[in-house]
Write a protein that holds these residues in place. Structure first.
Motif, PDB file in Angstrom:
ATOM      1  N   ASN A  86     100.411  17.249 117.799  1.00 25.80           N
ATOM      2  CA  ASN A  86      99.552  16.671 116.768  1.00 25.80           C
ATOM      3  C   ASN A  86     100.275  16.071 115.570  1.00 25.80           C
ATOM      4  OD1 ASN A  86      96.659  17.547 117.626  1.00 25.80           O
ATOM      5  ND2 ASN A  86      97.914  19.385 117.889  1.00 25.80           N
ATOM      6  N   LYS A  87     101.524  16.463 115.341  1.00 24.93           N
ATOM      7  CA  LYS A  87     102.222  15.965 114.154  1.00 24.93           C
ATOM      8  C   LYS A  87     103.376  15.062 114.565  1.00 24.93           C
ATOM      9  CE  LYS A  87     104.627  17.294 109.934  1.00 24.93           C
ATOM     10  NZ  LYS A  87     105.275  18.353 109.165  1.00 24.93           N
ATOM     11  N   PHE A 103     102.170  21.627 116.859  1.00 23.71           N
ATOM     12  CA  PHE A 103     102.795  20.607 116.025  1.00 23.71           C
ATOM     13  C   PHE A 103     103.328  19.452 116.859  1.00 23.71           C
ATOM     14  CE2 PHE A 103     102.182  23.279 112.524  1.00 23.71           C
ATOM     15  CZ  PHE A 103     102.556  22.607 111.371  1.00 23.71           C
ATOM     16  N   THR A 149     107.780  24.382 109.663  1.00 21.68           N
ATOM     17  CA  THR A 149     106.736  23.408 109.994  1.00 21.68           C
ATOM     18  C   THR A 149     106.988  22.006 109.454  1.00 21.68           C
ATOM     19  OG1 THR A 149     105.467  24.168 108.065  1.00 21.68           O
ATOM     20  CG2 THR A 149     104.959  25.165 110.198  1.00 21.68           C
TER      21      THR A 149
END
Length: 350
Positions: free
Chosen positions: A129-130, A126, A243
């Motif tokens: 990529n986020k 995460f 998340t």
């Protein structure tokens, strides 16, 4: 590369060293608290990043325009003092940590280890990529950056920043936005702009919540911890908690600790347990306004539920509430009197 350096430094200094200092401090007083060691230590680790924001809050509220170096240094000096005051707790914490490798021979701990490694993998994926895209956390991030720019916290009828045109409409305490301020201070000193560490906070507190509940259940039965851990983490709501970048894992972890301290006070009343409850209740209140309301409910219940004489009950509660205010709940009193009016305001929706 510099973003990775800031992340590593903040995890080492704030999550581990500062959290470890608070854990050692609490363990050093466990001859009076008489609480299970691991849950107490994990509550200490949860208070590490929080207390960093609390020191920043008082610094920026009382010293507008504080120099970057001073604002960065004061939390570090505070935790140096906590480490010194921990006394014998430092050895107790080291003993707990040193016993971890041997304890892994117990197969009931393997699911916890596997879950920890999985969450670590999720965190890395995460963070790579986020970006910071989730709704509410963007609001907290902007406000935290405004605190960083001005190095000041002030209360006003409308929390409006004329320079950016940003209107902060959150009803919560400033603990979570100040995490962005703390990371920003490190970035100012190292010449980098990053939010990677604050994004990792979601997963850090989610792991602490799992570990805290696991350690409490393990005190009942080791396999109860396994099945309880599965029941906690399997629902899709918990997966979202881990998340979606937000303050929820932080507030829920601190609230869970506060409720555990509340139960401990009712079951075995003592002044030390009341003070621990007050600190944890104040911490979760400063993270989220619902926590402030729930803290008031818990105090009201304690007023009638404590199985001790009324004079001692009122004295201990007054001390606990005093610490609750010191640990951040005072924000709501100031906001009602001198700021937005908190929940009593007329909210303007755009």
């Amino acid at each position: 590369m510099m973003e990775a350096l800031v992340l590593a430094l903040l995890v080492l200094v704030t999550n581990l060293a500062s959290g470890g200092a608070v854990a050692a401090f609490l363990l050093g007083r466990n001859e009076r608290l008489l609480l299970p060691a691991w849950p107490l230590a994990l509550a200490g680790f949860a208070l590490g990043p929080f207390l960093t924001t609390l020191v920043l809050y008082y610094t920026l509220a009382l010293w507008h325009g504080a120099p970057v170096l001073v604002a960065w240094l004061l939390p570090l000096l505070f935790f140096a003092l906590v480490t010194w005051m921990a006394g014998v707790g430092r050895g107790r914490l080291l003993t707990l940590l040193a016993g971890l490798p041997a304890s892994l021979k117990d197969r009931s701990l393997w699911p916890f280890l596997a879950g920890t490694l999985f969450l670590l993998l999720v965190t890395v994926v995460f963070l790579l990529n986020k970006p910071l895209v989730d709704h509410d956390v963007l609001e907290y991030g902007v406000q935290g950056r405004i605190f960083l720019r001005d190095r000041a916290i002030s209360y006003q009828r409308f929390q409006f920043d004329a320079a950016s045109g940003f209107h902060y409409v959150g009803l919560h305490g400033f603990s979570f936005p100040l995490l962005f301020t703390w990371e920003g201070l490190w970035g100012e000193l190292l010449g980098v702009r990053t939010d990677t560490w604050v994004r990792s906070i979601t997963m850090w507190y989610a792991w602490l919540l799992i570990a805290f509940c696991w350690s409490l259940l393990r005190g009942i039965d080791r396999w109860a911890a396994v099945f309880g851990g599965l029941a906690l983490t399997a629902p899709i709501g918990f997966l979202f908690l881990m998340t979606i970048y937000h303050l929820d894992s932080m507030r829920i972890m601190l609230f869970t600790c506060a409720v555990a301290a509340f139960v401990a006070v009712v079951q075995g009343p003592s002044r030390e347990r009341m003070l621990l409850f007050g600190a944890l209740a104040g911490a979760q209140a400063f993270v989220h306004s619902v926590g402030a309301i729930l803290a008031g409910v818990l105090v009201a219940v304690l007023l009638f539920a404590l199985p001790i004489r009324w004079n001692k009950r009122i004295t201990w509660l007054a001390q606990g509430v005093g610490l609750m205010l010191l640990f951040g709940a005072v924000h709501y009193l100031v906001d009602i009197v001198s700021g937005t009016g908190w929940i009593f305001q007329d909210i303007i929706w755009y």
